[in-house]
Design an enzyme around this catalytic site. Structure first.
Site, mmCIF file in Angstrom:
data_model
loop_
_atom_site.group_PDB
_atom_site.id
_atom_site.type_symbol
_atom_site.label_atom_id
_atom_site.label_comp_id
_atom_site.label_asym_id
_atom_site.label_seq_id
_atom_site.Cartn_x
_atom_site.Cartn_y
_atom_site.Cartn_z
ATOM 1 N N HIS A 153 0.802 -1.220 0.000
ATOM 2 C CA HIS A 153 0.000 0.000 0.000
ATOM 3 C C HIS A 153 0.834 1.269 0.000
ATOM 4 O O HIS A 153 0.292 2.335 0.298
ATOM 5 C CB HIS A 153 -0.914 0.028 1.226
ATOM 6 C CG HIS A 153 -2.114 -0.846 1.136
ATOM 7 N ND1 HIS A 153 -3.253 -0.509 0.443
ATOM 8 C CD2 HIS A 153 -2.359 -2.073 1.660
ATOM 9 C CE1 HIS A 153 -4.143 -1.473 0.552
ATOM 10 N NE2 HIS A 153 -3.632 -2.431 1.281
ATOM 11 N N LYS A 157 -8.137 14.067 4.926
ATOM 12 C CA LYS A 157 -7.299 12.869 4.886
ATOM 13 C C LYS A 157 -6.194 13.033 5.923
ATOM 14 O O LYS A 157 -6.033 14.096 6.520
ATOM 15 C CB LYS A 157 -6.701 12.648 3.495
ATOM 16 C CG LYS A 157 -5.922 13.821 2.933
ATOM 17 C CD LYS A 157 -5.461 13.530 1.510
ATOM 18 C CE LYS A 157 -6.625 13.536 0.529
ATOM 19 N NZ LYS A 157 -6.580 12.441 -0.418
ATOM 20 N N ARG A 158 -5.457 11.973 6.137
ATOM 21 C CA ARG A 158 -4.332 12.032 7.067
ATOM 22 C C ARG A 158 -3.394 13.184 6.696
ATOM 23 O O ARG A 158 -3.114 13.402 5.516
ATOM 24 C CB ARG A 158 -3.588 10.684 7.012
ATOM 25 C CG ARG A 158 -2.384 10.568 7.900
ATOM 26 C CD ARG A 158 -1.962 9.101 7.995
ATOM 27 N NE ARG A 158 -1.793 8.479 6.695
ATOM 28 C CZ ARG A 158 -0.625 8.386 6.051
ATOM 29 N NH1 ARG A 158 0.463 8.895 6.596
ATOM 30 N NH2 ARG A 158 -0.547 7.767 4.894
#
Length: 823
Positions: A369, A560-561
């Site tokens: 990922h 998002k992060r």
């Protein structure tokens, strides 16, 4: 709420109508919760309806399990350190077809379903895209009736609860379990010992083979906790089995009898720390040790469960193991599974190395990922060897045999040996866990076409050459049940009325919307649905952030992060640019914008936390400047989670997917926004590329360098920040505002680290190099947003062409091409 199908009869509550559900709620209030139904509050009722639905799920789960056994089906075990499931009640009601009947039952006893749903805490079992993807996959697995289980850790506190104090992120424990979790079953009959430390006792068996036993270990017990996941409208229910750590004994009596009562308790607490917190900080040795313990803990417990289930039908023969078991590793976190399966087959089952290795590589598959080398986990040999001495032995042997093959393939090439070795000799001897997963599996997949291409040509180029055919692509997807049907009922109802409901389980059916792009009445209803969602978000923002925003403006969202490569900072620079233009000439900004940010920064990530501070500081200046008005608002929504995403994404007009090309593996937030009718401004990175191909260039806003151009610029330094600022006064003015203290009450030092990173000619994220293209693209967006008909047409086509990005499609590919299942 869209698509309220009626559930089939269940034996637990009888006919699933409002009357029987109301009866079950009252029974649970009395028998399980000890509450008088006449005096019960919203939280009591939430627990009672959750227990009622759990009963229904359990009956269907038992039937599903029996079907697996009757058909002797191959089982899939999906191992993930994260499962970001969000809230369970609404999702379960929709998938079970009980939403309307529960709504009526609650109304009959004086409550509203929406009020009851708000009582549920988000399950803090993950952090970001990795965990949300895993949860989407479980929904698709259940909906497609694939015999599979999710395995992970039941974190008691999750990552952290994010608060913003003076614009700075402050972390506190996320105690999501403080009121209990009515959705879980604690399986006290499934207790497995997990070993740490100890030593290895070696001997030669009766057949003259070298054998090892792991002895004198420190043991922690793993107890199973199940959460049930229903498929959509199919009576199929799977389970997510999460492990919680328990001391091997409640109290160590050796301590207790000596009068050391604190020591007795500390021993218990230390054992149970393993499942307390998601991602303990690894900046110190103790944190690193705990993270490694977590990873092995859930892998070891999972494989004991796999063995138990397999042996029910196959006794001591392991010939059929790869034909009956598929293990998918979700990223490198569970890669200790390779030596663990080898250990079980060698030491516990007495198999030969060759047979055990054949079984292992044909059972295990690995999903990568990340394209960030620093995110590819490595562990010091000393640490891994101390905590897991037998596994270290096995890893050394795997590496020895593997390097023999490499040497045979590349005779005399020492560089290839160093490059491919599982043991990194250059950094104090560390185990490269991604290398271990690649060597020990039969499939390695990326999660977007660009990501997989870069894995093959850059990150793992030599591995791809050595293992031709092992690397493959499985582009990520999202479940349309949660990310359109559940979170956007107004739009879902409109879609159902236009094209029917088949899209819920076959997202390609959304193509039918294309014929409505010139239908005036349909387009007006489409606009009304979006406006209603924006109004809902505006009310939420006013309540949680105290900022009043105009819901007719352009809702420009990046959630998002927080990480430098995701480039929230680039978006913030655009905010500064808009502010400067408004102050200079308000008419130069034709569209009012609401800039919405959300996301957590890792507690030890200084630069990411400083970016949050900058966004909040810029927002404080912009939102309180009377010259700006509704032309621009900046909002940072704290403690971003799944439930907040379900409010934010349906309301977004513009989705910011602006990572440096070649850094984002895939992204799934980009898909959720687009499926809910937001247009994308983004780079050619991750799954953006495939979305662009499906949606069309006319309906997508692309800016910036490609991955190849990024690599070229990093080598050549042809457009350094200094050169750009010298020739572009607009960019120079943005940077100068950070230097001057405009957004820090005159403090010229506060944001100097950000200025330094922006002006660094070796900035690996190339923010200034992409800024000019980004600002130009945003100007085009302003002009097109003013054309309501054009914008509406683009948003309809975005939704209509998202069929490829269903997690059902992704899971179908995994099942056929990796797990060997027919779907």
């Amino acid at each position: 709420m869209a698509t309220r199908k009626k559930a089939k009869k269940t034996s637990i509550i009888g006919v699933p109508n409002a009357k029987n559900i109301e009866k079950s709620i009252k029974q649970h209030l009395l028998s399980l919760l000890g509450r008088d139904p006449e005096r019960a509050g919203p939280r009591d009722v939430y627990n009672a309806i959750s227990y009622t639905m759990r009963d229904v799920l359990m009956e269907k789960w038992i039937n599903t399990q029996q079907e697996y056994y009757d058909k002797h089906q191959k089982r899939v075990y999906y191992l993930s350190l994260e499962f970001l499931v969000g809230r369970s009640l609404g999702n379960s009601l929709i998938n079970l077809g009980l939403y309307d009947e529960v709504d009526k039952a609650l109304h009959n006893i004086g409550f509203e379903l929406e009020e009851i749903r708000e009582q549920e805490e988000d399950a803090a079992l993950g952090n970001g895209g990795l965990g949300r993807l895993a949860s989407c996959f479980l929904d698709s697995i259940a909906t497609m009736k694939i015999p599979a289980y999710g395995y992970g850790i039941r974190y008691e506190y999750g990552l952290f609860l994010q608060r913003l104090i003076d614009g700075e992120q402050v972390e506190s424990p996320d105690s999501w379990m403080r009121y209990g979790c009515p959705w879980e079953f604690q399986r006290t009959n499934f207790f497995y010992p997990v070993h740490f430390n100890g030593r290895i006792h070696s001997y030669v068996d009766n057949d003259g083979r070298y054998r090892s036993k792991w002895v004198e270990t420190d043991d922690v017990m793993a107890m199973a906790c199940d959460m049930l996941i229903p498929g959509y409208d199919n009576d199929h229910v799977i389970n997510m089995r999460l492990w919680t750590a328990k001391a091997s004994r409640e109290l160590d009596l050796n301590f207790f009898n000596k009068g050391d009562y604190i020591g007795a308790v500390q021993s218990k607490v230390k054992s149970e720390t393993i499942s307390k917190v998601l991602y303990p900080s690894d900046t110190e040795v103790r944190g690193q040790e705990l993270r490694l313990k977590q990873q092995y803990f859930f892998v070891a417990a999972t494989f004991q469960d796999i063995m138990r289930r397999y042996k029910k039908k196959h006794d001591d023969s392991f010939n059929e193991f790869p034909n009956k078991i598929a293990v998918q590793l979700n990223d490198t976190h569970p890669s200790i599974a390779v030596p663990e399966l080898m250990r079980l087959l060698l030491d516990d089952e007495g198999l030969s190395w060759e047979k055990a290795w054949h079984i292992t590589i044909n059972t295990v598959a690995y999903t990568n990922h990340t394209l960030m080398p620093e995110a590819l986990e490595t562990w010091p040999v000393e640490l891994l060897g101390r905590l897991l001495p037998r596994h270290m032995e096995i890893i050394f042997e795997i590496n020895h045999r593997f390097l023999q093959q490499v040497a045979d393939t590349y005779p005399g090439d020492a560089n290839k040996l160093r490059e491919l070795s599982i043991i990194d000799e250059n950094n104090g001897k560390r185990v490269r866990m991604a290398h271990l997963a690649i060597v020990g599996s039969h499939s390695v997949n990326g999660v977007a076409e660009l990501h997989t291409h870069l894995l093959k040509t850059r990150i793992f180029k030599t591995f791809h050459e050595f293992y031709p055919g092992k690397f493959n692509n499985k582009t990520n997807g999202i479940t349309p049940r949660r990310w359109l049907l559940k979170c956007n009922p107004d739009l879902s109802d409109l879609i159902n009325d236009a094209i029917g409901e088949k899209w819920i389980t076959n997202l390609e059916e959304l193509r039918g919307l294309e014929k409505f792009v010139d239908d005036t009445a349909f387009c007006q209803k489409w606009q009304a649905a979006k406006l209603a969602n924006k109004h809902r978000l505006a009310e939420y923002v006013a309540g949680c952030c105290g900022t009043v925003v105009d819901h007719h403006g352009l809702f420009d969202v990046q959630v998002k992060r927080i990480h430098e490569y995701k480039r929230q900072l680039l978006n913030c620079l655009h905010v500064i640019h808009l502010y400067q233009r408004i102050i200079e000439n308000p008419d130069s900004v034709p569209v009012g914008r609401v800039k919405i940010f959300a996301g957590k920064a890792a507690p030890s990530y200084f630069q990411a936390k400083l970016i949050i501070k900058l966004i909040c500081s810029v927002g404080d200046v912009v939102n309180h400047d009377p010259r700006v008005g509704d032309k621009l608002k900046v909002v940072f929504i704290p403690n971003y989670n799944v439930s907040k995403a379900e409010i934010i994404m349906p309301a977004a007009d513009l989705s910011e997917q602006i990572s440096t090309a070649g850094t984002e593996a895939s992204g799934t937030g980009n898909m959720k926004f687009s499926l809910n009718g937001a247009l994308t401004v983004g780079t050619l990175d991750g799954a953006n590329i495939e979305m662009l191909e499906e949606i069309g260039e006319d309906n997508f806003y692309i800016f910036g360098m490609t991955a190849e151009e990024v690599e070229f610029e990093k080598r050549q330094l042809s457009r350094t920040p200094q050169k750009i600022c010298a020739t572009n006064p607009v960019v120079a003015a943005i940077i100068d505002s950070l230097r001057s203290g405009t957004f820090s009450d005159g403090d010229r030092n506060l944001f100097q680290p950000i200025v330094d990173s922006l002006m660094n000619p070796h900035d690996q994220y190339l923010l200034v190099a992409d800024l000019e293209s980004y600002l130009a693209c945003q100007d085009i967006i302003d002009q097109e947003f003013l054309d309501t008909d054009l914008w509406t047409r683009k948003t309809i086509l975005n939704v209509a062409r998202m069929g490829k990005f269903s997690s059902d499609r992704t899971i179908g590919q995994y099942a056929r091409e990796i797990w060997g299942l027919e779907v």
